[in-house]
Scaffold this motif. Structure first.
Motif, PDB file in Angstrom:
ATOM      1  N   VAL A  11       0.847  -1.190   0.000  1.00  0.00           N
ATOM      2  CA  VAL A  11       0.000   0.000   0.000  1.00  0.00           C
ATOM      3  C   VAL A  11       0.884   1.241   0.000  1.00  0.00           C
ATOM      4  CG1 VAL A  11      -1.914  -1.124   1.199  1.00  0.00           C
ATOM      5  CG2 VAL A  11      -0.123  -0.048   2.523  1.00  0.00           C
ATOM      6  N   PRO A  12       0.429   2.330  -0.590  1.00  0.00           N
ATOM      7  CA  PRO A  12       1.262   3.539  -0.639  1.00  0.00           C
ATOM      8  C   PRO A  12       1.418   4.175   0.736  1.00  0.00           C
ATOM      9  CG  PRO A  12      -0.932   3.995  -1.489  1.00  0.00           C
ATOM     10  CD  PRO A  12      -0.852   2.516  -1.281  1.00  0.00           C
ATOM     11  N   LYS A  13       2.584   4.747   0.959  1.00  0.00           N
ATOM     12  CA  LYS A  13       2.817   5.492   2.189  1.00  0.00           C
ATOM     13  C   LYS A  13       2.099   6.833   2.101  1.00  0.00           C
ATOM     14  CE  LYS A  13       7.430   3.434   2.637  1.00  0.00           C
ATOM     15  NZ  LYS A  13       8.878   3.709   2.657  1.00  0.00           N
ATOM     16  N   ARG A  14       2.087   7.532   3.227  1.00  0.00           N
ATOM     17  CA  ARG A  14       1.352   8.796   3.278  1.00  0.00           C
ATOM     18  C   ARG A  14       1.846   9.774   2.218  1.00  0.00           C
ATOM     19  NH1 ARG A  14       0.303  12.478   8.711  1.00  0.00           N
ATOM     20  NH2 ARG A  14      -0.978  14.080   7.698  1.00  0.00           N
ATOM     21  N   GLU A  15       3.173   9.891   2.087  1.00  0.00           N
ATOM     22  CA  GLU A  15       3.717  10.837   1.110  1.00  0.00           C
ATOM     23  C   GLU A  15       3.444  10.393  -0.329  1.00  0.00           C
ATOM     24  OE1 GLU A  15       7.135   8.167   2.582  1.00  0.00           O
ATOM     25  OE2 GLU A  15       5.395   9.233   3.418  1.00  0.00           O
ATOM     26  N   GLU A  16       3.226   9.090  -0.525  1.00  0.00           N
ATOM     27  CA  GLU A  16       2.949   8.574  -1.866  1.00  0.00           C
ATOM     28  C   GLU A  16       1.485   8.764  -2.259  1.00  0.00           C
ATOM     29  OE1 GLU A  16       6.359   5.038  -1.945  1.00  0.00           O
ATOM     30  OE2 GLU A  16       4.398   4.668  -1.029  1.00  0.00           O
ATOM     31  N   LYS A  17       0.669   9.218  -1.302  1.00  0.00           N
ATOM     32  CA  LYS A  17      -0.728   9.544  -1.593  1.00  0.00           C
ATOM     33  C   LYS A  17      -0.910  11.040  -1.844  1.00  0.00           C
ATOM     34  CE  LYS A  17      -2.596   5.843   1.338  1.00  0.00           C
ATOM     35  NZ  LYS A  17      -3.589   5.508   2.398  1.00  0.00           N
ATOM     36  N   GLU A  18       0.191  11.780  -1.808  1.00  0.00           N
ATOM     37  CA  GLU A  18       0.141  13.232  -1.924  1.00  0.00           C
ATOM     38  C   GLU A  18      -0.597  13.723  -3.174  1.00  0.00           C
ATOM     39  OE1 GLU A  18       0.597  17.045  -0.583  1.00  0.00           O
ATOM     40  OE2 GLU A  18       0.980  15.146   0.462  1.00  0.00           O
ATOM     41  N   PRO A  19      -0.438  13.064  -4.348  1.00  0.00           N
ATOM     42  CA  PRO A  19      -1.165  13.554  -5.523  1.00  0.00           C
ATOM     43  C   PRO A  19      -2.677  13.595  -5.337  1.00  0.00           C
ATOM     44  CG  PRO A  19       0.536  11.997  -6.188  1.00  0.00           C
ATOM     45  CD  PRO A  19       0.472  11.948  -4.700  1.00  0.00           C
ATOM     46  N   MET A  20      -3.218  12.754  -4.458  1.00  0.00           N
ATOM     47  CA  MET A  20      -4.659  12.692  -4.244  1.00  0.00           C
ATOM     48  C   MET A  20      -5.114  13.599  -3.098  1.00  0.00           C
ATOM     49  SD  MET A  20      -5.520  10.593  -6.605  1.00  0.00           S
ATOM     50  CE  MET A  20      -7.157   9.945  -6.256  1.00  0.00           C
ATOM     51  N   ARG A  21      -4.220  14.473  -2.635  1.00  0.00           N
ATOM     52  CA  ARG A  21      -4.559  15.335  -1.498  1.00  0.00           C
ATOM     53  C   ARG A  21      -5.870  16.103  -1.698  1.00  0.00           C
ATOM     54  NH1 ARG A  21      -2.420  18.198   2.832  1.00  0.00           N
ATOM     55  NH2 ARG A  21      -0.439  17.084   2.718  1.00  0.00           N
ATOM     56  N   PRO A  22      -6.116  16.732  -2.877  1.00  0.00           N
ATOM     57  CA  PRO A  22      -7.390  17.454  -3.034  1.00  0.00           C
ATOM     58  C   PRO A  22      -8.613  16.585  -2.766  1.00  0.00           C
ATOM     59  CG  PRO A  22      -5.895  18.001  -4.814  1.00  0.00           C
ATOM     60  CD  PRO A  22      -5.258  16.875  -4.061  1.00  0.00           C
TER      61      PRO A  22
END
Length: 212
Positions: A105-116
């Motif tokens: 699973v992606p780490k928190r920083e790897e989910k950054e593109p989906m922040r919005p």
């Protein structure tokens, strides 16, 4: 005749050679693909992550300005629930795509593109929570209303109890045993359910009356 036979042999030979060459090319391509290094997660997040966000926004039919939650006040409670579910599915799809590629699973920083979308999802949850708190509370009965309701429930309880008691006597006489299974009470199942509801409501009202 000999020419036809020779032509057939040559044609078959060429065909065999062609099939063999194709097979050889396919094996070379397969070997080259398997020898490629695994994709870099940082590059995928930087390039594909942004594309995944844009795809999700298009699918949800919202733009960046909508993710700040300005238009949530115009949505009904049911619309907010449905929107929250749709956004959650898009966030899950991103995680699943990442996991399929990198086996985790992606780490928190790897989910950054989906922040919005994560910000939008939190605003949806907050709006739902506020709407739930804004729902009108049940009106509290006055002392007179409580007394009248208790009397009604006690009367209904007595009537239902008599019906169930008579059914139990008839059942024992007919079947020569007591009621043991759920199917035994099927003829009076509705009366039995209502009896339990009346008992529960009556107990609640009597308890509240004692505390007041």
């Amino acid at each position: 005749m000999e020419y036809d036979i020779l032509n057939e042999i040559l044609t078959g030979t060429v065909s065999s050679l062609f099939r063999g060459k194709c097979k050889e090319i396919e094996e070379q391509m397969r070997a080259s693909l398997t020898s490629l290094p695994p994709p870099n997660s940082s590059d995928w997040v930087r390039v594909e992550g942004k594309q995944k966000l844009e795809q999700s926004l298009r699918k949800l039919k919202i733009d960046y300005t909508a993710t700040n939650g300005r238009d949530l006040g115009n949505k009904s409670y049911e619309e907010l629930v449905a929107e929250k579910k749709r956004v959650k599915n898009e966030l899950k799809n991103y995680d699943n795509n990442f996991k399929n590629l990198f086996g985790r699973v992606p780490k928190r920083e790897e989910k950054e593109p989906m922040r919005p979308l994560y910000v939008y999802y939190k605003k949806l949850k907050l709006s739902l929570s506020r709407r739930a708190n804004e729902k009108p509370q049940p009106k509290r009965m006055s002392k007179e209303e409580t007394v009248r309701r208790v009397e009604e429930l006690r009367k209904e309880r007595s009537e239902l109890k008599a019906i169930l008691h008579n059914f139990q006597l008839e059942f024992s006489q007919t079947n020569h045993r007591r009621i043991r299974y759920h199917k035994d009470i099927s003829p009076v199942e509705n009366e039995y359910k209502r009896y339990k509801e009346v008992k529960a409501e009556l107990a609640k009202l009597e308890s509240a009356d004692q505390k007041s």
